[in-house]
Enzyme design. Sequence first.
Site, short mmCIF file in Angstrom:
data_model
loop_
_atom_site.label_atom_id
_atom_site.label_comp_id
_atom_site.label_asym_id
_atom_site.label_seq_id
_atom_site.Cartn_x
_atom_site.Cartn_y
_atom_site.Cartn_z
N SER A 13 -10.05 -0.88 6.54
CA SER A 13 -9.42 -0.71 5.23
C SER A 13 -8.71 -1.93 4.68
CB SER A 13 -8.47 0.48 5.25
OG SER A 13 -9.22 1.65 5.16
N SER A 55 -9.82 1.41 2.44
CA SER A 55 -8.99 2.26 1.60
C SER A 55 -7.88 1.49 0.89
CB SER A 55 -8.37 3.38 2.44
OG SER A 55 -7.48 2.85 3.41
N LYS A 97 0.85 -1.21 0.00
CA LYS A 97 0.00 0.00 0.00
C LYS A 97 0.88 1.25 0.00
CE LYS A 97 -4.05 1.90 2.49
NZ LYS A 97 -4.95 1.72 3.64
N1 GLN Z 1 -13.54 3.66 5.76
C1 GLN Z 1 -12.87 4.03 6.97
C2 GLN Z 1 -12.47 5.48 6.89
O1 GLN Z 1 -12.71 6.06 5.88
C3 GLN Z 1 -11.69 3.14 7.23
C4 GLN Z 1 -10.45 3.63 6.62
C5 GLN Z 1 -9.23 2.85 7.05
O2 GLN Z 1 -9.33 1.80 7.70
N2 GLN Z 1 -8.07 3.43 6.73
O3 GLN Z 1 -11.92 6.02 7.78
#
Ligand code: GLN
Length: 421
Positions: free
Chosen positions: A126, A102, A27
């Site tokens: 994410s 994400s 990532k």
């Molecule tokens: N969808 C969640 C957010 O937007 C989780 C994001 C994540 O785990 N980085 O914060």
Amino acid sequence: MSDAFITETEIEGAADGPLAGRTIAVKDNISTEGVRTTCGSRMLADYVPPFDATVVERLKDAGATIVGKANMDEFGMGTTTETSYFGATENPAAPGRVPGGSSGGSAAAVAGGDADLALGSDTGGSIRCPAAFCGVVGIKPTYGLVSRFGLVAYGNSLEQIGPFAETVEDAAALLDVIAGPDERDATTREDPDEGAYVDAADGDVDGVTIGVPTELLDGAEAGVVETFWDAVGQLEDRGATYREVSLPSVEHAVEAYYVIAMSEASSNLARYDGVRYGHSVDGDGNWNEVFGRVRDEGFGPEVKRRILLGTYALSAGYHDKYYAKAQDARAWIKQDFDGVLNDVDVLASPTMPVTPFELGEGIEDPLRLYLADANTVPVNLADLPAISVPAGSTDGLPVGIQIVGPAFGERAVVRVSSALA
Ligand code: GLN
């Protein structure tokens, strides 16, 4: 180049090791020495770290070849990978749909065959959301199991780096490589039950008790719930038993998560001033004007929304009303999980209450996306380990089942989920 990647790479690891001959996507919020690490943001589009994250060092030592820096929602803020400055990634398992977020590029790289394995980060789902949406396996480790040295921070009190793979066994083998204390990350801890995670992927669930929190079924689509129960049925066939349990506190989880995550983000992202690194602009020496322009040009709309809301939640006069209250809810949620996990071995729920959105479908409606995190964020608030594994599909779209364990109970979640593969 695959749309799963922001940058293609060929970073070769040691000649031998447990991951020799395996390719991996990382990532793009995990630092790679000499290779740009953008966090999916214009702010860091040209940022080249002078050092490797601890997990990257461990990958190299284990013999993996890093083939790409994976696309992601900007700074990890999103559920679809559509907030990336570099454009969207398509879901290889559901054409025309989002891969989740994400860490959408990481999951898509594995699902689409661009890499054998991938690393993502999980602040509120994410890793698990894109694993579920792309039909692959993703693990969010216990807070403190994996070093975050070199992970660009979004919400420090919530996030962990974790693996993606096509099988539970491969994901567990990758967790073996990256887990363990690091003197450069003071939040890391020794796993008290030290031992190989990969050995736990033996599919033996005979006598295991699974709790199904009814609150985590409430908001889910009918097809998702049906697929979930089919998977629970498979576990029963192999000797596990299940019972319904209750976690009353989780109705406050989405609100508590977003207040805490946005507050931490507003503080973390203050460092992007365009002076030391990141996007910069020519200015006439007026610091306020230059700082304002750097951030206006460098950040996308979702990141700006969260900085504004997080700053508001922390401000004098509102801190107790929002931030302190969210921390109280977090403590209650943690207590609720710990209590229930005294009575059962693991918990199970649908990973996501919905199937993958069509590209462009949800991005204009942030609240709808925040609510889709209902089943993943409580686990981060409680600091617990969880895995998402494919449970089957509904209307041709992948559905994931989430297995949650007690703190440092990675072996239990690996064991139970390996029975479904
Ligand atoms: N969808 C969640 C957010 O937007 C989780 C994001 C994540 O785990 N980085 O914060």
